[in-house]
Write an enzyme that holds these catalytic residues in place. Sequence first.
Site, short mmCIF file in Angstrom:
data_model
loop_
_atom_site.label_atom_id
_atom_site.label_comp_id
_atom_site.label_asym_id
_atom_site.label_seq_id
_atom_site.Cartn_x
_atom_site.Cartn_y
_atom_site.Cartn_z
N TYR A 42 1.07 -1.12 -0.10
CA TYR A 42 -0.15 -0.07 -0.05
C TYR A 42 1.27 1.10 -0.01
O TYR A 42 1.64 1.66 0.70
CB TYR A 42 -1.54 -0.28 1.16
CG TYR A 42 -1.44 1.12 1.74
CD1 TYR A 42 -2.71 1.62 0.54
CD2 TYR A 42 -1.75 2.06 2.76
CE1 TYR A 42 -3.43 2.71 0.70
CE2 TYR A 42 -2.34 3.68 2.29
CZ TYR A 42 -2.81 3.88 1.63
OH TYR A 42 -3.81 3.97 1.74
N LYS A 98 -11.87 0.95 5.41
CA LYS A 98 -12.30 0.24 4.56
C LYS A 98 -13.88 -1.08 4.70
O LYS A 98 -14.68 0.03 5.20
CB LYS A 98 -10.56 -0.40 3.67
CG LYS A 98 -9.98 0.15 3.67
CD LYS A 98 -9.83 1.26 3.26
CE LYS A 98 -8.62 2.66 3.23
NZ LYS A 98 -7.45 2.07 2.83
C1 LIG Z 1 -5.94 2.38 3.17
C2 LIG Z 1 -5.01 1.08 3.39
C3 LIG Z 1 -4.22 1.60 5.01
C4 LIG Z 1 -4.24 2.88 5.39
O1 LIG Z 1 -5.10 3.42 5.79
P1 LIG Z 1 -5.32 4.63 6.82
O2 LIG Z 1 -6.63 4.17 7.10
O3 LIG Z 1 -5.63 5.08 5.35
O4 LIG Z 1 -5.34 5.59 6.90
C5 LIG Z 1 -3.69 0.74 5.09
N1 LIG Z 1 -3.15 -0.31 4.46
C6 LIG Z 1 -4.44 -0.96 3.22
C7 LIG Z 1 -4.05 -2.23 2.41
C8 LIG Z 1 -5.69 1.06 2.74
O5 LIG Z 1 -6.02 0.00 1.91
#
Ligand SMILES: *Cc1c(COP(=O)(O)O)cnc(C)c1O
Length: 389
Positions: A112, A209
């Site tokens: 990421y 997410k």
């Molecule tokens: C979005 C995401 C992150 C970071 O998370 P945030 O809540 O945006 O700080 C880390 N790992 C993955 C795989 C992501 O999709």
Amino acid sequence: MDPRPTAGASGHPGFNTRAIHAGQEPDSLTGSVAVPIYQTSTYKQDGVGGLRGGYEYSRSANPTRTALEECLAALEGGARGLAFASGLAAEDTLFRAICVPGDHVLLPDDAYGGTFRLVARVLARWGLEYTPVAMHEPAAVAAAMRPNTKLVWVETPTNPLLNIADVAALAEIAHAQQAKLVVDNTFASPYLQQPLALGADAVVHSTTKYLGGHSDVVGGAVITADPELGGEIAFHQNAMGAISGPFDAWLVLRGIKTLGVRMDRHCDNAERIVEFLSSHPAVSRVLYPGLTSHPNHSVAKGQMRRFGGMISFRHRGGEEAALKVCGLTSVFTLGESLGGVESLIEHPGRMTHASVAGSPLEVPADLIRLSVGIEDIADLIADLTTALA
Ligand SMILES: *Cc1c(COP(=O)(O)O)cnc(C)c1O
């Protein structure tokens, strides 16, 4: 369709029961079924040091956050769950709890982008050494281990290339050198994959997410297999302060209640779209771990319940054509992030992964990433049909 049951009645509540009830006993004062939002910074003490329920200050602990933390631990099968202000706040805290300057970590060579940036531009300045490596090739990981490697960071499936890493094999490699294996389980969610049961020491989530699931909150989590590492991270959480606030914790807790049903619909819809894209003349390649043609399909099948709602594909027309498709959908919203009920489309090279351009993590320019939501499948396919025409 679902090879592994979620429920085990006899003594151990199933996944969906835990999602709805773990850490969430009705409120003892009022019977409130929903966990109250304890929007408070401090707590009255009954005499100096006389804490009711252990709460003294909300950076250290807050009952709404505690409910979420207990629920997260129950869903991942861990000893301790900790909730943070964002996924990256969780990651930063975890890296600093496990490593000291001079230590070395391994990262996926398609990590990421935000994780790569945190390590390469923030933690490297603090003295952390790192090597990007192809995590889907265990031999490459074993070869990249150094005497000072303290942590192996794994994403599976990866973002945005949907590579699959063999968690059990990597746990063995990491543990052979007393390094910790950490899995960013954001893409799969605990409903589809439980890395601690495969040997990982800790799991990280961007709860922004799938766990939150409604694109209305930013949050993060760490869940550890053993209480000792959990305590170390809890110490850092309190010392560094990147906690989840009570309302954000409540939103994630609310989202988690429907995680199982949402994930099944995300998977149903994704499977239909993969089928559609696979036979589309404008598409040169579909990346999805559920495809038998995926190079690590058998590993995915062994460690995941189903294959998730994320799909990437390459456009035969190159970057320009890929960018055009991203501008032509109307049900799929053009935007970053993923894992919400609404479908999203994006161009990783110019958007989520722009920060890794020119690095070993650069992604193909003709790549399009879909976060498949839970709308009606006919509308999603009609939308892609129009955009790809
Ligand atoms: C979005 C995401 C992150 C970071 O998370 P945030 O809540 O945006 O700080 C880390 N790992 C993955 C795989 C992501 O999709």
